[in-house]
Design a protein around this motif. Structure first.
Motif, PDB file in Angstrom:
ATOM      1  N   GLU A 115      28.423  44.420  52.455  1.00 15.91           N
ATOM      2  CA  GLU A 115      29.260  43.220  52.522  1.00 15.91           C
ATOM      3  C   GLU A 115      28.461  41.962  52.189  1.00 15.91           C
ATOM      4  N   GLU A 116      27.247  41.869  52.707  1.00 14.67           N
ATOM      5  CA  GLU A 116      26.457  40.666  52.425  1.00 14.67           C
ATOM      6  C   GLU A 116      26.087  40.586  50.947  1.00 14.67           C
ATOM      7  N   ALA A 117      25.826  41.732  50.327  1.00 17.73           N
ATOM      8  CA  ALA A 117      25.558  41.730  48.889  1.00 17.73           C
ATOM      9  C   ALA A 117      26.802  41.307  48.109  1.00 17.73           C
ATOM     10  N   ALA A 118      27.966  41.826  48.528  1.00 19.75           N
ATOM     11  CA  ALA A 118      29.218  41.448  47.858  1.00 19.75           C
ATOM     12  C   ALA A 118      29.467  39.956  48.004  1.00 19.75           C
ATOM     13  N   ALA A 119      29.185  39.410  49.175  1.00 20.58           N
ATOM     14  CA  ALA A 119      29.392  37.975  49.405  1.00 20.58           C
ATOM     15  C   ALA A 119      28.528  37.149  48.450  1.00 20.58           C
ATOM     16  N   ARG A 120      27.267  37.531  48.302  1.00 23.12           N
ATOM     17  CA  ARG A 120      26.388  36.781  47.395  1.00 23.12           C
ATOM     18  C   ARG A 120      26.876  36.878  45.955  1.00 23.12           C
ATOM     19  N   TRP A 121      27.345  38.066  45.572  1.00 22.40           N
ATOM     20  CA  TRP A 121      27.859  38.232  44.198  1.00 22.40           C
ATOM     21  C   TRP A 121      29.082  37.351  43.966  1.00 22.40           C
ATOM     22  N   ILE A 122      29.971  37.281  44.956  1.00 17.68           N
ATOM     23  CA  ILE A 122      31.173  36.462  44.808  1.00 17.68           C
ATOM     24  C   ILE A 122      30.802  34.992  44.632  1.00 17.68           C
ATOM     25  N   LEU A 123      29.908  34.493  45.463  1.00 19.12           N
ATOM     26  CA  LEU A 123      29.501  33.093  45.344  1.00 19.12           C
ATOM     27  C   LEU A 123      28.893  32.816  43.974  1.00 19.12           C
ATOM     28  N   ASP A 124      28.110  33.753  43.487  1.00 18.94           N
ATOM     29  CA  ASP A 124      27.480  33.587  42.179  1.00 18.94           C
ATOM     30  C   ASP A 124      28.525  33.620  41.062  1.00 18.94           C
ATOM     31  N   LEU A 125      29.392  34.610  41.087  1.00 15.69           N
ATOM     32  CA  LEU A 125      30.406  34.756  40.033  1.00 15.69           C
ATOM     33  C   LEU A 125      31.354  33.566  39.966  1.00 15.69           C
ATOM     34  N   GLY A 346      34.712  44.748  53.293  1.00 15.50           N
ATOM     35  CA  GLY A 346      33.954  44.217  52.166  1.00 15.50           C
ATOM     36  C   GLY A 346      33.332  45.284  51.300  1.00 15.50           C
ATOM     37  N   VAL A 347      33.306  46.530  51.765  1.00 10.64           N
ATOM     38  CA  VAL A 347      32.682  47.609  50.990  1.00 10.64           C
ATOM     39  C   VAL A 347      33.445  47.890  49.690  1.00 10.64           C
ATOM     40  N   PRO A 348      34.780  48.012  49.707  1.00  5.78           N
ATOM     41  CA  PRO A 348      35.483  48.171  48.420  1.00  5.78           C
ATOM     42  C   PRO A 348      35.289  46.974  47.488  1.00  5.78           C
ATOM     43  N   VAL A 349      35.094  45.776  48.058  1.00  7.72           N
ATOM     44  CA  VAL A 349      34.816  44.605  47.227  1.00  7.72           C
ATOM     45  C   VAL A 349      33.493  44.803  46.496  1.00  7.72           C
ATOM     46  N   TRP A 350      32.479  45.262  47.221  1.00  4.08           N
ATOM     47  CA  TRP A 350      31.183  45.556  46.595  1.00  4.08           C
ATOM     48  C   TRP A 350      31.359  46.601  45.490  1.00  4.08           C
ATOM     49  N   ALA A 351      32.101  47.661  45.789  1.00  5.67           N
ATOM     50  CA  ALA A 351      32.268  48.748  44.829  1.00  5.67           C
ATOM     51  C   ALA A 351      32.961  48.275  43.556  1.00  5.67           C
ATOM     52  N   ALA A 352      33.992  47.435  43.714  1.00  6.74           N
ATOM     53  CA  ALA A 352      34.682  46.922  42.532  1.00  6.74           C
ATOM     54  C   ALA A 352      33.751  46.071  41.685  1.00  6.74           C
ATOM     55  N   LEU A 353      32.975  45.202  42.330  1.00  4.20           N
ATOM     56  CA  LEU A 353      32.060  44.345  41.580  1.00  4.20           C
ATOM     57  C   LEU A 353      30.961  45.170  40.916  1.00  4.20           C
ATOM     58  N   ARG A 354      30.436  46.157  41.635  1.00  8.91           N
ATOM     59  CA  ARG A 354      29.364  46.984  41.061  1.00  8.91           C
ATOM     60  C   ARG A 354      29.863  47.794  39.877  1.00  8.91           C
ATOM     61  N   SER A 355      31.101  48.263  39.946  1.00  9.68           N
ATOM     62  CA  SER A 355      31.637  49.063  38.840  1.00  9.68           C
ATOM     63  C   SER A 355      31.917  48.212  37.609  1.00  9.68           C
ATOM     64  N   LEU A 356      32.252  46.947  37.811  1.00 14.71           N
ATOM     65  CA  LEU A 356      32.569  46.058  36.687  1.00 14.71           C
ATOM     66  C   LEU A 356      31.340  45.374  36.118  1.00 14.71           C
ATOM     67  N   GLY A 357      30.439  44.929  37.001  1.00 15.31           N
ATOM     68  CA  GLY A 357      29.348  44.082  36.555  1.00 15.31           C
ATOM     69  C   GLY A 357      29.862  42.692  36.170  1.00 15.31           C
ATOM     70  N   ARG A 358      28.943  41.796  35.909  1.00 15.40           N
ATOM     71  CA  ARG A 358      29.333  40.427  35.574  1.00 15.40           C
ATOM     72  C   ARG A 358      30.215  40.385  34.328  1.00 15.40           C
TER      73      ARG A 358
END
Length: 458
Positions: A115-125, A346-358
């Motif tokens: 979840e914390e990794a997903a949060a950082r990715w969201i703020l960055d994106l 937040g885990v599915p959020v991480w998974a969706a972001l990881r599968s898509l990439g930036r």
């Protein structure tokens, strides 16, 4: 207690039913074909005295399939509901299998790390302040509630009132300004928070808050009064965005907290092409979004984002002798959300972001917007069809020559079942609204929309 073999059988049965559903969703008619009363005899009645094995239970759950809406289809455009990316769906299954309480950082570090990794990715994106707190909530309604709870505490604290200790009794009046076409969940959150009916600021023909009207409304608020201004990123009818940067500058000059309701629109910030047109969304103090919409995760994956972590944790935090509390550092997840105990959403959020990439996130957002433009172009060429909005994002709002015709076409399309649009009212007219939110929506699905409307008109 269930035996391991019972668990295996139940999970296998569920996987088989799920796979069959997903394999056929692309060809199904979209609306549910039976009502609740028709299904209750299958699952209702008195609770049996004796239980039954888990596989049979799963089979009986799946028996209600005829009452499901094929909202994962690329031809579903009702409300603003995204599909579910495969990695996010599978990760959501793991979340249920692991059954972790994601409230405390040190107790369940595996899911909290995701979840914390997903949060950082969201703020960055989304180009939001890197030090912001992100709380994973059920959806946009609770995200608005969480952000506005932080706002309420912060602006009242500035005038010397501690709402968390003293409540609203005796507090100075807190003024809240909202756009004329804000989503009703903003009003709902304000009601939950005891803040009452907000002051409405006029909007333009696309539903965007007017800056001149905002300036006038700000001038009417007494000097030094606690103040919150709620803006919108993505009007549900037009897809239009309030001028966030300009409005935030006006509001901040009066000491206001600025909140942006971006349930589906905040993800436009991931697209350089769209942000060039829609402006900077990062000038506010808090933001709402819902990954189940544009981001295509399962339900129960909303995000509340607050620039000032102290304000968020003051509003949401709780302390008890049995909780593992951090003296300093990133804090516990339960300090960012209304629940003390919750699933690791937040885990599915991480998974969706990881599968898509930036690159994939940008492509997803851009493609949804492109599909909306293509649908609007095709429909506008049909006789009698009028597109009412500037199609700048993922929403298309159409009508026919009379409200009666619009409603009749909507009813026929629902009966036909190939596509699903939302019937609504906008700008004083009956409309049909198309929300392009599903990664599965293809060029062929766009053609189906145009043909379905054309054949209904014929």
């Amino acid at each position: 207690m269930a035996e391991p073999t019972a668990t295996t059988g139940a999970l296998t049965a569920a996987a088989n039913h799920a796979q069959r559903w997903l394999d056929t969703v692309a060809t199904r008619t979209i609306p549910a074909r039976v009502d609740v009363e028709s299904l209750l005899p299958l699952v209702g009645g008195a609770l049996p005295d004796e239980g039954c094995d888990a596989v049979r239970v799963v089979d009986e759950v799946a028996a209600v399939e005829s009452g499901l809406m094929a909202s994962q289809s690329g031809r579903f455009f009702g409300w603003v509901m995204g599909g579910t990316l495969p990695a996010a769906l599978a990760a959501d299954w793991l979340v249920s299998a692991w059954d972790q309480n994601a409230g405390m950082r040190d107790a369940t570090p595996g899911v909290v790390a995701l979840e914390e990794a997903a949060a950082r990715w969201i703020l960055d994106l989304l180009h939001l302040p890197s030090g912001s707190d992100v709380g994973f909530v059920t959806g946009a309604t609770m995200a608005n509630f969480t952000c506005l709870a932080a706002a309420r505490g912060a602006v009242l604290q500035r005038v010397g009132h501690d709402v968390h200790a003293d409540g609203l009794t005796g507090a100075p009046r807190l003024h809240v300004l909202v756009g004329q076409e804000r989503h009703d969940t903003v009003d709902l959150a304000l009601r939950y928070l005891g803040l009452g009916t907000p002051t409405v600021v006029a909007a333009d023909e696309q539903g965007r808050m007017r800056l001149d009207a905002l300036a006038e409304a700000l001038d009417a608020v007494p000097a030094d009064a606690p103040l919150i201004v709620c803006l919108q990123a993505g009007n549900v009818h037009s897809g239009a965005f309030d001028p966030v940067a300009e409005a935030a500058e006006l509001a901040h000059a009066r000491g206001a907290w600025v909140h942006v309701d971006g349930a589906f629109g905040l993800w436009a910030a991931a697209s350089p092409r769209l942000t060039a047109r829609l402006g900077d969304l990062g000038a506010a103090d808090s933001w709402t979004t819902d990954s189940h919409k544009t981001h295509n995760t399962p339900y129960d994956c909303g995000e509340a984002i607050v620039r000032d972590p102290a304000a968020m944790r003051a509003a949401m935090g709780v302390h008890a002798s049995y909780l593992l509390a951090e003296e300093s550092g990133p804090g516990n997840p339960y300090e960012r959300v209304p629940e003390l105990s919750r699933r690791a959403r937040g885990v599915p959020v991480w998974a969706a972001l990881r599968s898509l990439g930036r690159t994939g996130v940008t492509e997803l957002v851009d493609t949804l917007a492109d599909r909306a433009v293509a649908i609007a172009a095709g429909l506008s060429a049909l006789p009698g069809v009028q597109i009412l909005n500037d199609v700048t994002y993922t929403q298309v709002c159409l009508c026919l020559e009379s409200d009666e015709q619009t409603k009749a076409v909507g009813a026929r399309l629902h009966e036909d079942g190939r596509i699903l649009l939302s019937a609504s009212h906008w700008q004083g007219r009956a409309v049909l609204r198309i929300s392009v939110s599903n990664a599965r929506t293809s060029a062929a699905d766009v053609a189906t929309v145009i043909e379905a409307v054309a054949s209904t008109l014929r």
